[in-house]
Design a protein around this motif. Structure first.
Motif, PDB file in Angstrom:
ATOM      1  N   LEU A 144       0.817  -1.219   0.000  1.00  0.00           N
ATOM      2  CA  LEU A 144       0.000   0.000   0.000  1.00  0.00           C
ATOM      3  C   LEU A 144       0.851   1.269   0.000  1.00  0.00           C
ATOM      4  N   ASN A 145       1.907   1.256  -0.808  1.00  0.00           N
ATOM      5  CA  ASN A 145       2.788   2.412  -0.836  1.00  0.00           C
ATOM      6  C   ASN A 145       3.436   2.583  -2.212  1.00  0.00           C
ATOM      7  N   LEU A 162       0.345   5.197   1.256  1.00  0.00           N
ATOM      8  CA  LEU A 162      -0.845   5.718   0.584  1.00  0.00           C
ATOM      9  C   LEU A 162      -2.133   5.436   1.341  1.00  0.00           C
ATOM     10  N   GLY A 163      -2.122   4.469   2.247  1.00  0.00           N
ATOM     11  CA  GLY A 163      -3.318   4.166   3.012  1.00  0.00           C
ATOM     12  C   GLY A 163      -4.358   3.373   2.257  1.00  0.00           C
ATOM     13  N   GLY A 164      -3.967   2.737   1.173  1.00  0.00           N
ATOM     14  CA  GLY A 164      -4.885   1.930   0.382  1.00  0.00           C
ATOM     15  C   GLY A 164      -4.145   1.323  -0.798  1.00  0.00           C
ATOM     16  N   LYS A 165      -4.841   0.471  -1.545  1.00  0.00           N
ATOM     17  CA  LYS A 165      -4.221  -0.268  -2.647  1.00  0.00           C
ATOM     18  C   LYS A 165      -4.124   0.600  -3.896  1.00  0.00           C
ATOM     19  N   PRO A 166      -2.905   0.930  -4.322  1.00  0.00           N
ATOM     20  CA  PRO A 166      -2.764   1.788  -5.502  1.00  0.00           C
ATOM     21  C   PRO A 166      -2.910   1.009  -6.803  1.00  0.00           C
ATOM     22  N   GLU A 167      -3.438   1.696  -7.792  1.00  0.00           N
ATOM     23  CA  GLU A 167      -3.472   1.158  -9.160  1.00  0.00           C
ATOM     24  C   GLU A 167      -2.591   2.040 -10.037  1.00  0.00           C
ATOM     25  N   THR A 168      -3.151   2.711 -11.021  1.00  0.00           N
ATOM     26  CA  THR A 168      -2.346   3.477 -11.975  1.00  0.00           C
ATOM     27  C   THR A 168      -1.989   4.861 -11.444  1.00  0.00           C
TER      28      THR A 168
END
Length: 336
Positions: A144-145, A162-168
């Motif tokens: 998550l970073n 980021l505090g969550g699952k990043p995508e693009t």
């Protein structure tokens, strides 16, 4: 006379609607199909026009094709679970995000020789080179970073939570990086040089944002979501400008700054084409038939060709995902 006039008016309206529909046709169609060796899962691909090459993340390797002819010009091997590719033209280097090993492979773009591997976060997914900060940003799905790589030193110089699952992720070319957070339905904006999170935009009416593109001139973000909508956001304020219908299974969005066209590649087997009429006005022009499974895309900005990877699929057992049929993996080229 009244009936005749009514019939004439209806006919006129029908002709006008037909003419308008004809005008909205883009002329984009299938130009080529290039077969690609290998039989494993695929994800992102990158069209690097300066090299006339396509880099295709594919299982445990990156296949490299001549973008015009489809001829194989090399393979970057031993990239387990590779998701994406980034190129740093000035340094003649390329980077792959290897999901299974939590590493990036660094290679020479002239020889395709592997130079080294760099340890990043857990399950690196999307990756891109920012021309403003001159850094490579790697978005790690499980940790998550973001891992920030200095391509001169080939070292991780920062990690951004980021505090969550990043995508693009995308850059505005002015020092701002934007990334969609799939499990939080939001966009995170962080500084490309200080690596500090600046803003968070909640996405109303969006589910599982995946594909992301930006118009650097109008400061508009284009976000493809799993609930078959593409959101247009003001990148400065997070204000929702528009919500447009797209096909099911979108996992890739691209913006052509010259043609002012937005593309959403949809796993159902369509390519949604949207026109940016102005910074606050958008309209769907066409849903072009592609092939089932073609959910990601790459755009060559020099000739406006759109590339979509896919393969023939068969149903999985039980509730499992469809299975890729070996020997059918290919890249579709669309354009005018």
């Amino acid at each position: 006379m009244k009936n005749t006039a009514t019939l004439a008016l209806l006919l006129l309206n029908f002709c006008a609607a037909t003419a308008l529909q004809a005008q909205t046709k883009t002329g984009i169609h299938l130009l080529n199909t290039h077969k690609v060796s290998g039989s494993d899962k695929w994800d992102y691909l990158l069209a690097e026009h300066s090299l006339n090459r396509l880099y295709i993340a594919h299982g445990t390797q990156v296949n490299i094709l001549n973008a015009m002819t489809g001829d194989s010009v090399g393979v970057i091997a031993n990239t387990p679970g590779v998701h994406g590719i980034a190129i740093v033209p000035a340094l003649k280097k390329g980077y792959t995000s290897n999901g299974r090993t939590g590493e990036c492979t660094v290679f020479n773009v002239n020889t395709n020789a592997v130079l080294k591997t760099i340890k990043v976060g857990d399950n690196p997914d999307a990756i891109f080179y920012d021309d403003f900060s001159k850094k490579v940003f790697v978005f790690n799905g499980h940790s998550l970073n973001v891992s920030v790589i200095d391509p001169v030193k080939d070292q991780v110089i920062a990690t951004i939570p980021l505090g969550g699952k990043p995508e693009t992720g995308v850059s505005d070319g002015k020092g701002n990086i934007y990334v969609n957070i799939e499990d939080k339905n939001e966009i995170v904006n962080f500084d490309a040089t200080t690596f500090k999170v600046k803003k968070r935009f909640k996405l109303e009416g969006a589910e599982e944002p995946s594909g992301l593109a930006i118009d650097r001139v109008t400061s508009r973000l284009f976000i493809g979501c799993s609930n078959k909508v593409l959101l247009v956001l003001d990148a400065n304020t997070g204000k929702k400008i528009s919500s447009l219908p797209i096909g099911e299974g979108s996992d890739g969005v691209a913006f052509d700054p010259q043609l002012k066209l937005i593309y959403s590649s949809n796993g159902e087997g369509t390519l949604t084409v949207i026109k940016e009429v102005s910074n606050n006005q958008y309209t769907v022009l066409e849903n072009i038939k592609t092939a089932k499974g073609a959910r990601t895309l790459a755009l060559d900005y020099s000739n406006h060709h759109i590339f979509l990877p896919t393969a023939d699929l068969k149903p999985g057992e039980g509730n499992k995902r469809p299975v890729h049929i070996p020997g059918t993996f290919r890249v579709l080229t669309f354009g005018k």
